[in-house]
Every structure is written in C-alpha cells, then in structure tokens.
Design a protein around this motif. Structure first.
Motif, PDB file in Angstrom:
ATOM      1  N   ALA A  46      41.666  42.212  32.844  1.00 49.92           N
ATOM      2  CA  ALA A  46      40.942  43.361  33.381  1.00 49.92           C
ATOM      3  C   ALA A  46      39.456  43.083  33.575  1.00 49.92           C
ATOM      4  O   ALA A  46      38.840  43.595  34.513  1.00 49.92           O
ATOM      5  N   LYS A  47      38.868  42.265  32.722  1.00 49.72           N
ATOM      6  CA  LYS A  47      37.428  42.038  32.806  1.00 49.72           C
ATOM      7  C   LYS A  47      37.040  41.316  34.088  1.00 49.72           C
ATOM      8  O   LYS A  47      35.953  41.548  34.642  1.00 49.72           O
ATOM      9  N   HIS A  48      37.941  40.442  34.598  1.00 46.37           N
ATOM     10  CA  HIS A  48      37.632  39.725  35.828  1.00 46.37           C
ATOM     11  C   HIS A  48      37.582  40.664  37.016  1.00 46.37           C
ATOM     12  O   HIS A  48      36.592  40.692  37.757  1.00 46.37           O
ATOM     13  N   ILE A  49      38.632  41.438  37.215  1.00 49.00           N
ATOM     14  CA  ILE A  49      38.675  42.350  38.351  1.00 49.00           C
ATOM     15  C   ILE A  49      37.581  43.402  38.233  1.00 49.00           C
ATOM     16  O   ILE A  49      36.994  43.838  39.222  1.00 49.00           O
ATOM     17  N   ARG A  50      37.273  43.824  37.012  1.00 54.42           N
ATOM     18  CA  ARG A  50      36.204  44.805  36.791  1.00 54.42           C
ATOM     19  C   ARG A  50      34.856  44.227  37.220  1.00 54.42           C
ATOM     20  O   ARG A  50      34.066  44.906  37.886  1.00 54.42           O
ATOM     21  N   ARG A  51      34.612  42.985  36.854  1.00 53.97           N
ATOM     22  CA  ARG A  51      33.344  42.339  37.206  1.00 53.97           C
ATOM     23  C   ARG A  51      33.229  42.152  38.720  1.00 53.97           C
ATOM     24  O   ARG A  51      32.178  42.383  39.313  1.00 53.97           O
ATOM     25  N   TRP A  52      34.333  41.742  39.367  1.00 49.58           N
ATOM     26  CA  TRP A  52      34.307  41.512  40.811  1.00 49.58           C
ATOM     27  C   TRP A  52      34.068  42.809  41.582  1.00 49.58           C
ATOM     28  O   TRP A  52      33.261  42.856  42.497  1.00 49.58           O
ATOM     29  N   ILE A  53      34.799  43.859  41.208  1.00 44.59           N
ATOM     30  CA  ILE A  53      34.653  45.134  41.925  1.00 44.59           C
ATOM     31  C   ILE A  53      33.269  45.731  41.686  1.00 44.59           C
ATOM     32  O   ILE A  53      32.674  46.324  42.599  1.00 44.59           O
ATOM     33  N   ARG A  54      32.748  45.585  40.492  1.00 43.38           N
ATOM     34  CA  ARG A  54      31.393  46.074  40.217  1.00 43.38           C
ATOM     35  C   ARG A  54      30.383  45.365  41.114  1.00 43.38           C
ATOM     36  O   ARG A  54      29.465  46.007  41.656  1.00 43.38           O
ATOM     37  N   PHE A  55      30.557  44.073  41.294  1.00 43.97           N
ATOM     38  CA  PHE A  55      29.672  43.308  42.165  1.00 43.97           C
ATOM     39  C   PHE A  55      29.786  43.789  43.610  1.00 43.97           C
ATOM     40  O   PHE A  55      28.778  43.982  44.295  1.00 43.97           O
ATOM     41  N   LEU A  56      31.013  44.016  44.077  1.00 41.91           N
ATOM     42  CA  LEU A  56      31.233  44.465  45.453  1.00 41.91           C
ATOM     43  C   LEU A  56      30.639  45.846  45.692  1.00 41.91           C
ATOM     44  O   LEU A  56      30.150  46.142  46.784  1.00 41.91           O
ATOM     45  N   SER A  57      30.687  46.707  44.670  1.00 37.29           N
ATOM     46  CA  SER A  57      30.164  48.065  44.821  1.00 37.29           C
ATOM     47  C   SER A  57      28.663  48.064  45.092  1.00 37.29           C
ATOM     48  O   SER A  57      28.115  49.040  45.604  1.00 37.29           O
ATOM     49  N   ARG A  58      28.001  46.975  44.760  1.00 37.33           N
ATOM     50  CA  ARG A  58      26.559  46.859  44.997  1.00 37.33           C
ATOM     51  C   ARG A  58      26.252  46.122  46.291  1.00 37.33           C
ATOM     52  O   ARG A  58      25.088  45.915  46.627  1.00 37.33           O
ATOM     53  N   LYS A  59      27.287  45.667  46.992  1.00 33.85           N
ATOM     54  CA  LYS A  59      27.109  44.837  48.178  1.00 33.85           C
ATOM     55  C   LYS A  59      27.475  45.556  49.471  1.00 33.85           C
ATOM     56  O   LYS A  59      27.630  44.920  50.523  1.00 33.85           O
ATOM     57  N   GLY A  60      27.647  46.867  49.419  1.00 34.34           N
ATOM     58  CA  GLY A  60      27.932  47.615  50.638  1.00 34.34           C
ATOM     59  C   GLY A  60      29.300  47.336  51.242  1.00 34.34           C
ATOM     60  O   GLY A  60      29.442  47.314  52.464  1.00 34.34           O
ATOM     61  N   ILE A  61      30.312  47.130  50.400  1.00 30.92           N
ATOM     62  CA  ILE A  61      31.651  46.793  50.880  1.00 30.92           C
ATOM     63  C   ILE A  61      32.206  47.899  51.781  1.00 30.92           C
ATOM     64  O   ILE A  61      32.118  49.088  51.474  1.00 30.92           O
ATOM     65  N   LYS A  62      32.775  47.495  52.934  1.00 34.31           N
ATOM     66  CA  LYS A  62      33.331  48.453  53.891  1.00 34.31           C
ATOM     67  C   LYS A  62      34.834  48.286  54.088  1.00 34.31           C
ATOM     68  O   LYS A  62      35.523  49.227  54.501  1.00 34.31           O
ATOM     69  N   ASP A  63      35.356  47.094  53.826  1.00 29.30           N
ATOM     70  CA  ASP A  63      36.772  46.806  54.074  1.00 29.30           C
ATOM     71  C   ASP A  63      37.326  46.089  52.846  1.00 29.30           C
ATOM     72  O   ASP A  63      36.946  44.955  52.565  1.00 29.30           O
ATOM     73  N   LEU A  64      38.222  46.741  52.107  1.00 30.40           N
ATOM     74  CA  LEU A  64      38.734  46.192  50.847  1.00 30.40           C
ATOM     75  C   LEU A  64      40.256  46.182  50.844  1.00 30.40           C
ATOM     76  O   LEU A  64      40.895  47.203  51.115  1.00 30.40           O
ATOM     77  N   THR A  65      40.831  45.019  50.538  1.00 32.35           N
ATOM     78  CA  THR A  65      42.283  44.871  50.398  1.00 32.35           C
ATOM     79  C   THR A  65      42.593  44.208  49.066  1.00 32.35           C
ATOM     80  O   THR A  65      42.058  43.135  48.768  1.00 32.35           O
ATOM     81  N   ILE A  66      43.432  44.849  48.266  1.00 33.06           N
ATOM     82  CA  ILE A  66      43.941  44.247  47.037  1.00 33.06           C
ATOM     83  C   ILE A  66      45.458  44.275  47.120  1.00 33.06           C
ATOM     84  O   ILE A  66      46.075  45.346  47.082  1.00 33.06           O
ATOM     85  N   ASN A  67      46.053  43.103  47.258  1.00 28.98           N
ATOM     86  CA  ASN A  67      47.503  42.979  47.392  1.00 28.98           C
ATOM     87  C   ASN A  67      48.048  42.315  46.133  1.00 28.98           C
ATOM     88  O   ASN A  67      47.980  41.097  45.970  1.00 28.98           O
ATOM     89  N   ASN A  68      48.584  43.125  45.240  1.00 29.93           N
ATOM     90  CA  ASN A  68      49.090  42.632  43.966  1.00 29.93           C
ATOM     91  C   ASN A  68      50.572  42.299  44.109  1.00 29.93           C
ATOM     92  O   ASN A  68      51.423  43.183  44.193  1.00 29.93           O
ATOM     93  N   LEU A  69      50.893  41.012  44.112  1.00 32.39           N
ATOM     94  CA  LEU A  69      52.270  40.549  44.279  1.00 32.39           C
ATOM     95  C   LEU A  69      52.985  40.360  42.946  1.00 32.39           C
ATOM     96  O   LEU A  69      54.170  40.041  42.925  1.00 32.39           O
ATOM     97  N   ASP A  70      52.269  40.560  41.860  1.00 26.88           N
ATOM     98  CA  ASP A  70      52.867  40.449  40.532  1.00 26.88           C
ATOM     99  C   ASP A  70      53.716  41.693  40.248  1.00 26.88           C
ATOM    100  O   ASP A  70      53.530  42.749  40.853  1.00 26.88           O
ATOM    101  N   VAL A  71      54.653  41.571  39.317  1.00 29.66           N
ATOM    102  CA  VAL A  71      55.523  42.702  38.984  1.00 29.66           C
ATOM    103  C   VAL A  71      54.782  43.759  38.166  1.00 29.66           C
ATOM    104  O   VAL A  71      55.189  44.917  38.107  1.00 29.66           O
ATOM    105  N   THR A  72      53.688  43.359  37.529  1.00 27.44           N
ATOM    106  CA  THR A  72      52.911  44.277  36.698  1.00 27.44           C
ATOM    107  C   THR A  72      51.876  45.004  37.543  1.00 27.44           C
ATOM    108  O   THR A  72      51.149  44.383  38.322  1.00 27.44           O
ATOM    109  N   LEU A  73      51.804  46.314  37.385  1.00 29.43           N
ATOM    110  CA  LEU A  73      50.821  47.097  38.109  1.00 29.43           C
ATOM    111  C   LEU A  73      49.406  46.681  37.719  1.00 29.43           C
ATOM    112  O   LEU A  73      49.135  46.387  36.548  1.00 29.43           O
ATOM    113  N   LEU A  74      48.519  46.672  38.695  1.00 27.21           N
ATOM    114  CA  LEU A  74      47.122  46.335  38.446  1.00 27.21           C
ATOM    115  C   LEU A  74      46.326  47.609  38.222  1.00 27.21           C
ATOM    116  O   LEU A  74      46.335  48.525  39.053  1.00 27.21           O
ATOM    117  N   ASN A  75      45.644  47.691  37.080  1.00 23.73           N
ATOM    118  CA  ASN A  75      44.767  48.824  36.804  1.00 23.73           C
ATOM    119  C   ASN A  75      43.456  48.666  37.572  1.00 23.73           C
ATOM    120  O   ASN A  75      42.731  47.684  37.375  1.00 23.73           O
TER     121      ASN A  75
END
Length: 356
Positions: A109-138
């Motif tokens: 969780a800490k990795h995805i949290r750090r990445w999304i926090r960084f993107l939130s400060r970069k003016g992100i306009k187009d975001l795709t998260i495709n989780n192919l694992d069987v476990t849901l991504l929080n």
C-alpha cells in the motif's frame, strides 16, 4: 583565400544536433510518443540529454514496459525502477499516468500511496489503474484530491472515497470496474461529475446504487456502456427502467447494453417504447435469448433510433438450443427500411450463422 573557402564549406555541412536545440515543449512532445523505456534510455545519448526524459508529461507503465523490464532487469526490481522514474520526474506536469498491476509486481500500500500522492501534485488529467491481480487494490485517498482529472479508468479496485469527496468536476470519461462500499452513494458521486460524456460501468444498477433521476442529471452524456446482472430485485432490471434511463439522455450517441446475465421483467418488455432518439448512431446489444427480452422486442427498441448507423447484436443461449435468425421476415423489413444503417454485425454464442 582558397583554404579559407574550403574551411567555410566544411563547417557549413558539418553535422548539427538540431533536436537538442529544439524548445523543451517540442522535445517533450517527441519523448511522449516513445515507449516509456525508450524515452528514459535517451538519457545515455549525451550529457545534454541526461535529464531530458524528466520532462515527460506521460508515464505509461503498461504490459510492454513490464515485458521489457523482465527481459533486462529481472522480476525483482520493478517497484524500485517505477519509483525511481516517478520520483525523479522533477520538471513540469504529468498529464497522463497508466499503471498495469499483476501478481508478479509485489506492491504494498505504501508504494501506490506514494505514487498517487506525487501525481496529485502534478496536475494529473488522465489516470488508468488496471489491476490484473486477483486481490482488489485499495485506492489511496490522495486519488480523490486529483480534481483536475478528465479521464479515469479503474479496474479491480476497491472504490471508497472519503466523506468529504463530492466528485470530479472536470471528468469527461469514466471506466469503473470496481468493488463499491455498500453505503457509498454511487449516484451522488456521478452527479458530482457534471461534465461526464463517456460512462462505462460493470453494473450501473447494482443493488439500486444508481437511480434514473441521478443519471438524468448527466446532461452531457454521449456514450453509455453497462452490463446488467441478475439480482433479486428484478423490478430494478425491468425494461421500462432502461427505457426511462434512455429517455433522460437526449445527447446519447453510443449505447452498449449487456443483458446476457440478467432477467428483464416481462411486463416492462412488452410496453411500447414510443420515444425517438435522433442522436444515437451506434448500438450494441447482448441478449440472453431465454430471458424475456426476445428479438422482436429488441427490434422495437431499435426502431426508436432512426439515425442509427452501426448495429451489433450478440445472442447467448445457455441451454444450447439452436439460436434463431437474428430477425424474422415480419420484423426485418419494417425495422430496417427506415434506418440509415451502414454496418450490421451479429454474433451467436454457439457460432451459428445469423441470417439477415
């Protein structure tokens, strides 16, 4: 004098690095068109190019990127390399971010949290998260602070915005294949996206999370795609509910409805649908032949779209009974004669040819 002239000609035709002298915005545009791994590798071209890739406005960690990493870096360094690329991006905004996740990528969780926090400060306009694992991504709460988002695609994630979240005011397209908290008001979330033009969801009416009156507020909706499941509350899945939904979307141009896994209430299916939708140009229908919405009623729906140009029908029969022709002679000419169809495609789950 002659020597000077020769030297002048030599310098005139000497190789020049025109690309390096281009404005940064032009170089960024060029780099954005390369696969991410190739764009980053331009850093080895020269000292001048060492950090050019940090101007990228698009970071696409897709299947091709991970195949390249697996061949060149092994499978244990993926997270570290992604983190280095993201956190070393110090120049400019990131307008597009694509991330594919599978069971090979060991991510906490800490990795995805750090990445999304960084993107939130970069003016992100187009975001795709495709989780192919069987476990849901929080999804981290920082995602819901990205209010400049215009395009959002989430697959196999746990979607639970904080209570203070009221929607994405600039969102134009939304692909949502997620698990939703029981008490989350999905319809309220959608109405908080007033500019939405393209909506794709796995099940729009799951457990009555969305009401027709809420969808009706999406006045700009042009593309709608949804799959409907067989629920205990069959009244939610009545065809009259579907028709009421369509009646509230006058700008709709493309419609994709999958009824293969649901049962429509017969009473609603028999009710004549008199409203005409002149804007609709493309229609996809997936129908389970034994569920009460037979083909004659489907064509009754089709007749409501006089300017329809593209039609695609898929039929499914779980009991392996031979699939009938897509249209019988009694409905074929009456329906097709008044339409402006340019492309008609039909499929059968049993691969039985459909006759027109």
């Amino acid at each position: 004098m002659e020597l000077y002239h020769k030297r002048h000609k030599t310098s005139k035709f000497a190789p020049q690095d025109f690309i390096s002298d281009m404005p940064d915005i032009v170089i960024t545009n060029i780099l954005d068109r390369l696969p991410l791994q190739d764009a980053v590798r331009t850093g080895v071209l020269s000292r001048n190019w060492r950090f050019k890739w940090t101007m990228l406005s698009q970071l696409v960690f897709d299947d091709d990127f991970f195949k390249y990493l697996s061949k060149t870096q092994g499978k244990n360094n993926h997270v570290r390399i992604i983190s280095r690329i993201i956190l070393h991006h110090l120049r400019g905004s990131i307008t597009k971010f694509v991330l594919f996740l599978d069971d090979v990528l060991v991510l906490d969780a800490k990795h995805i949290r750090r990445w999304i926090r960084f993107l939130s400060r970069k003016g992100i306009k187009d975001l795709t998260i495709n989780n192919l694992d069987v476990t849901l991504l929080n999804l981290p709460t920082h995602l819901f602070s990205c209010l400049e988002l215009e395009h959002l695609k989430l697959y196999n994630c746990y979607f639970n915005p904080p209570p203070t979240f009221h929607g994405f005011p600039n969102l134009l397209s939304l692909d949502l294949f997620v698990e939703i908290e029981e008490d989350f008001e999905l319809g309220k979330f959608l109405t908080g996206c007033p500019l939405l033009e393209d909506l794709t969801m796995d099940d729009l009416f799951e457990v009555s999370k969305v009401k027709v009156v809420e969808i009706a507020k999406l006045e700009n909706l042009k593309i709608l795609s949804s799959k409907f499941y067989d629920l205990d509350d069959i009244s939610v899945m009545s065809s009259s509910t579907i028709f009421e939904l369509l009646g509230s979307l006058p700008k709709l141009q493309e419609l994709d409805l999958d009824f293969q896994d649901c049962q429509l209430r017969e009473g609603g299916a028999k009710k004549r649908f008199s409203t005409v939708f002149p804007c609709l140009k493309a229609l996809k229908l997936s129908i389970y032949l034994d569920n009460g919405m037979n083909l004659s009623r489907a064509f009754e729906l089709i007749r409501s779209f006089p300017n329809l140009q593209t039609l695609e029908i898929t039929t499914t029969d779980l009991y392996d009974v031979q699939t009938p022709a897509i249209c019988s002679q009694e409905v074929e000419y009456n329906t097709m004669e008044s339409l402006q169809l340019r492309s008609v495609t039909c499929y059968s789950s049993l691969l039985v040819p459909c006759v027109w």
